[in-house]
Motif scaffolding. Structure first.
Motif, PDB file in Angstrom:
ATOM      1  N   ASP A   1       0.817  -1.213   0.000  1.00  0.00           N
ATOM      2  CA  ASP A   1       0.000   0.000   0.000  1.00  0.00           C
ATOM      3  C   ASP A   1       0.853   1.266   0.000  1.00  0.00           C
ATOM      4  N   ILE A   2       1.960   1.267   0.723  1.00  0.00           N
ATOM      5  CA  ILE A   2       2.849   2.441   0.709  1.00  0.00           C
ATOM      6  C   ILE A   2       3.363   2.671  -0.708  1.00  0.00           C
ATOM      7  N   ALA A   3       3.804   1.621  -1.363  1.00  0.00           N
ATOM      8  CA  ALA A   3       4.304   1.746  -2.737  1.00  0.00           C
ATOM      9  C   ALA A   3       3.197   2.264  -3.662  1.00  0.00           C
ATOM     10  N   HIS A   4       1.990   1.748  -3.500  1.00  0.00           N
ATOM     11  CA  HIS A   4       0.854   2.162  -4.339  1.00  0.00           C
ATOM     12  C   HIS A   4       0.514   3.638  -4.117  1.00  0.00           C
ATOM     13  N   VAL A   5       0.426   4.036  -2.862  1.00  0.00           N
ATOM     14  CA  VAL A   5       0.078   5.425  -2.542  1.00  0.00           C
ATOM     15  C   VAL A   5       1.165   6.370  -3.046  1.00  0.00           C
ATOM     16  N   ALA A   6       2.411   6.005  -2.838  1.00  0.00           N
ATOM     17  CA  ALA A   6       3.505   6.868  -3.291  1.00  0.00           C
ATOM     18  C   ALA A   6       3.473   7.038  -4.809  1.00  0.00           C
ATOM     19  N   LYS A   7       3.176   5.975  -5.508  1.00  0.00           N
ATOM     20  CA  LYS A   7       3.145   6.034  -6.975  1.00  0.00           C
ATOM     21  C   LYS A   7       2.017   6.926  -7.480  1.00  0.00           C
ATOM     22  N   HIS A   8       0.898   6.951  -6.778  1.00  0.00           N
ATOM     23  CA  HIS A   8      -0.291   7.666  -7.242  1.00  0.00           C
ATOM     24  C   HIS A   8      -0.599   8.929  -6.425  1.00  0.00           C
ATOM     25  N   PHE A   9       0.343   9.375  -5.628  1.00  0.00           N
ATOM     26  CA  PHE A   9       0.102  10.501  -4.726  1.00  0.00           C
ATOM     27  C   PHE A   9      -0.125  11.812  -5.477  1.00  0.00           C
ATOM     28  N   GLU A  10      -1.147  12.540  -5.058  1.00  0.00           N
ATOM     29  CA  GLU A  10      -1.406  13.917  -5.490  1.00  0.00           C
ATOM     30  C   GLU A  10      -1.921  14.684  -4.287  1.00  0.00           C
ATOM     31  N   MET A  11      -1.571  15.951  -4.223  1.00  0.00           N
ATOM     32  CA  MET A  11      -2.100  16.788  -3.150  1.00  0.00           C
ATOM     33  C   MET A  11      -3.616  16.941  -3.349  1.00  0.00           C
ATOM     34  N   PRO A  12      -4.348  17.188  -2.271  1.00  0.00           N
ATOM     35  CA  PRO A  12      -5.811  17.227  -2.361  1.00  0.00           C
ATOM     36  C   PRO A  12      -6.359  18.383  -3.190  1.00  0.00           C
ATOM     37  N   GLY A  13      -5.576  19.400  -3.472  1.00  0.00           N
ATOM     38  CA  GLY A  13      -6.065  20.530  -4.255  1.00  0.00           C
ATOM     39  C   GLY A  13      -6.210  20.249  -5.735  1.00  0.00           C
ATOM     40  N   VAL A  14      -5.589  19.169  -6.216  1.00  0.00           N
ATOM     41  CA  VAL A  14      -5.672  18.831  -7.632  1.00  0.00           C
ATOM     42  C   VAL A  14      -7.133  18.618  -8.008  1.00  0.00           C
ATOM     43  N   GLY A  15      -7.577  19.329  -9.026  1.00  0.00           N
ATOM     44  CA  GLY A  15      -8.946  19.195  -9.488  1.00  0.00           C
ATOM     45  C   GLY A  15      -9.966  20.010  -8.714  1.00  0.00           C
ATOM     46  N   ILE A  16      -9.535  20.671  -7.633  1.00  0.00           N
ATOM     47  CA  ILE A  16     -10.458  21.471  -6.825  1.00  0.00           C
ATOM     48  C   ILE A  16     -10.075  22.946  -6.835  1.00  0.00           C
ATOM     49  N   VAL A  17      -8.805  23.222  -6.592  1.00  0.00           N
ATOM     50  CA  VAL A  17      -8.347  24.611  -6.501  1.00  0.00           C
ATOM     51  C   VAL A  17      -8.315  25.233  -7.898  1.00  0.00           C
ATOM     52  N   PRO A  18      -8.979  26.373  -8.069  1.00  0.00           N
ATOM     53  CA  PRO A  18      -8.936  27.044  -9.375  1.00  0.00           C
ATOM     54  C   PRO A  18      -7.498  27.393  -9.766  1.00  0.00           C
ATOM     55  N   ASP A  19      -7.175  27.179 -11.029  1.00  0.00           N
ATOM     56  CA  ASP A  19      -5.839  27.483 -11.553  1.00  0.00           C
ATOM     57  C   ASP A  19      -4.736  26.765 -10.763  1.00  0.00           C
ATOM     58  N   TYR A  20      -5.018  25.547 -10.340  1.00  0.00           N
ATOM     59  CA  TYR A  20      -4.080  24.797  -9.490  1.00  0.00           C
ATOM     60  C   TYR A  20      -2.695  24.691 -10.139  1.00  0.00           C
ATOM     61  N   ASP A  21      -2.651  24.321 -11.413  1.00  0.00           N
ATOM     62  CA  ASP A  21      -1.355  24.140 -12.078  1.00  0.00           C
ATOM     63  C   ASP A  21      -0.549  25.434 -12.090  1.00  0.00           C
ATOM     64  N   ALA A  22      -1.192  26.554 -12.354  1.00  0.00           N
ATOM     65  CA  ALA A  22      -0.495  27.843 -12.359  1.00  0.00           C
ATOM     66  C   ALA A  22       0.003  28.188 -10.957  1.00  0.00           C
ATOM     67  N   ARG A  23      -0.775  27.883  -9.951  1.00  0.00           N
ATOM     68  CA  ARG A  23      -0.365  28.153  -8.571  1.00  0.00           C
ATOM     69  C   ARG A  23       0.838  27.293  -8.185  1.00  0.00           C
ATOM     70  N   ILE A  24       0.829  26.035  -8.591  1.00  0.00           N
ATOM     71  CA  ILE A  24       1.952  25.148  -8.289  1.00  0.00           C
ATOM     72  C   ILE A  24       3.205  25.616  -9.032  1.00  0.00           C
ATOM     73  N   GLU A  25       3.053  26.034 -10.270  1.00  0.00           N
ATOM     74  CA  GLU A  25       4.211  26.544 -11.023  1.00  0.00           C
ATOM     75  C   GLU A  25       4.823  27.759 -10.339  1.00  0.00           C
ATOM     76  N   LEU A  26       4.000  28.625  -9.807  1.00  0.00           N
ATOM     77  CA  LEU A  26       4.495  29.789  -9.076  1.00  0.00           C
ATOM     78  C   LEU A  26       5.259  29.346  -7.832  1.00  0.00           C
ATOM     79  N   MET A  27       4.726  28.368  -7.125  1.00  0.00           N
ATOM     80  CA  MET A  27       5.423  27.853  -5.942  1.00  0.00           C
ATOM     81  C   MET A  27       6.744  27.197  -6.334  1.00  0.00           C
ATOM     82  N   ARG A  28       6.743  26.465  -7.424  1.00  0.00           N
ATOM     83  CA  ARG A  28       7.988  25.843  -7.905  1.00  0.00           C
ATOM     84  C   ARG A  28       9.018  26.895  -8.274  1.00  0.00           C
ATOM     85  N   ALA A  29       8.568  27.961  -8.915  1.00  0.00           N
ATOM     86  CA  ALA A  29       9.485  29.038  -9.319  1.00  0.00           C
ATOM     87  C   ALA A  29      10.172  29.676  -8.116  1.00  0.00           C
ATOM     88  N   HIS A  30       9.507  29.626  -6.962  1.00  0.00           N
ATOM     89  CA  HIS A  30      10.091  30.189  -5.742  1.00  0.00           C
ATOM     90  C   HIS A  30      10.750  29.109  -4.876  1.00  0.00           C
TER      91      HIS A  30
END
Length: 163
Positions: free
Chosen positions: A89-118
């Motif tokens: 189960d640890i291996a499975h969860v690690a392979k498929h892990f996503e933060m809970p905001g994926v698909g919910i937070v508006p403009d999630y990808d753009a927000r993550i890119e901004l965080m990555r840039a910093h």
């Protein structure tokens, strides 16, 4: 902020895994990831000499690490009861892990890119500050996970060949 909040309420979060054990493992990774993010935000607030905001992030980080330790302690019990199943189960969860905001937070990808840039979130930081420390706390080696995943693949192949 009100528009953002109303957009957040449009989507409903769907749990990403099927079992209580998998969700507990997910919780340990997610809470540790959030802890790391808050620590990085605290450091950024300090750079801007915003001590009030830094304190908010510091308190939130303390809360998140307490949650992470709770989940990790429960995963340790799972490991004692069924090490092989929990490793799978640890291996499975690690392979498929996503933060809970994926698909919910508006403009999630753009927000993550901004965080990555910093320098706040990326795969390397996740591995170094979240994944490997959680495994260490649990007393699980990477080799155990590799071996577990291989056993599961072999079992699946054997079952398919038998059909």
């Amino acid at each position: 902020m009100f528009d953002f909040q109303s957009k957040l309420m449009i989507e409903q979060w769907k749990r990403p895994f099927d079992t209580a054990r998998q969700m507990t493992i997910y919780g340990s990774f997610q809470e540790m990831a959030t802890f790391v993010i808050y620590l990085r935000h605290e450091a950024l607030a300090k750079q801007y000499e915003d001590e009030a905001l830094a304190a908010v992030y510091r308190f939130n980080a303390r809360d998140e690490i307490a949650h992470a330790r709770f989940y990790e302690d429960v995963v340790r019990v799972y490991l004692e009861e069924d090490r092989d199943g929990t490793l799978r189960d640890i291996a499975h969860v690690a392979k498929h892990f996503e933060m809970p905001g994926v698909g919910i937070v508006p403009d999630y990808d753009a927000r993550i890119e901004l965080m990555r840039a910093h320098g706040h979130v990326d795969r390397d930081i996740f591995l170094q500050k979240v994944y490997f420390p959680v495994l260490k706390y649990l007393g699980v080696t990477r080799q155990e996970l590799v071996d577990s995943a291989k056993r599961e693949r072999d079992e699946r192949r054997s079952a398919q060949a038998a059909q």
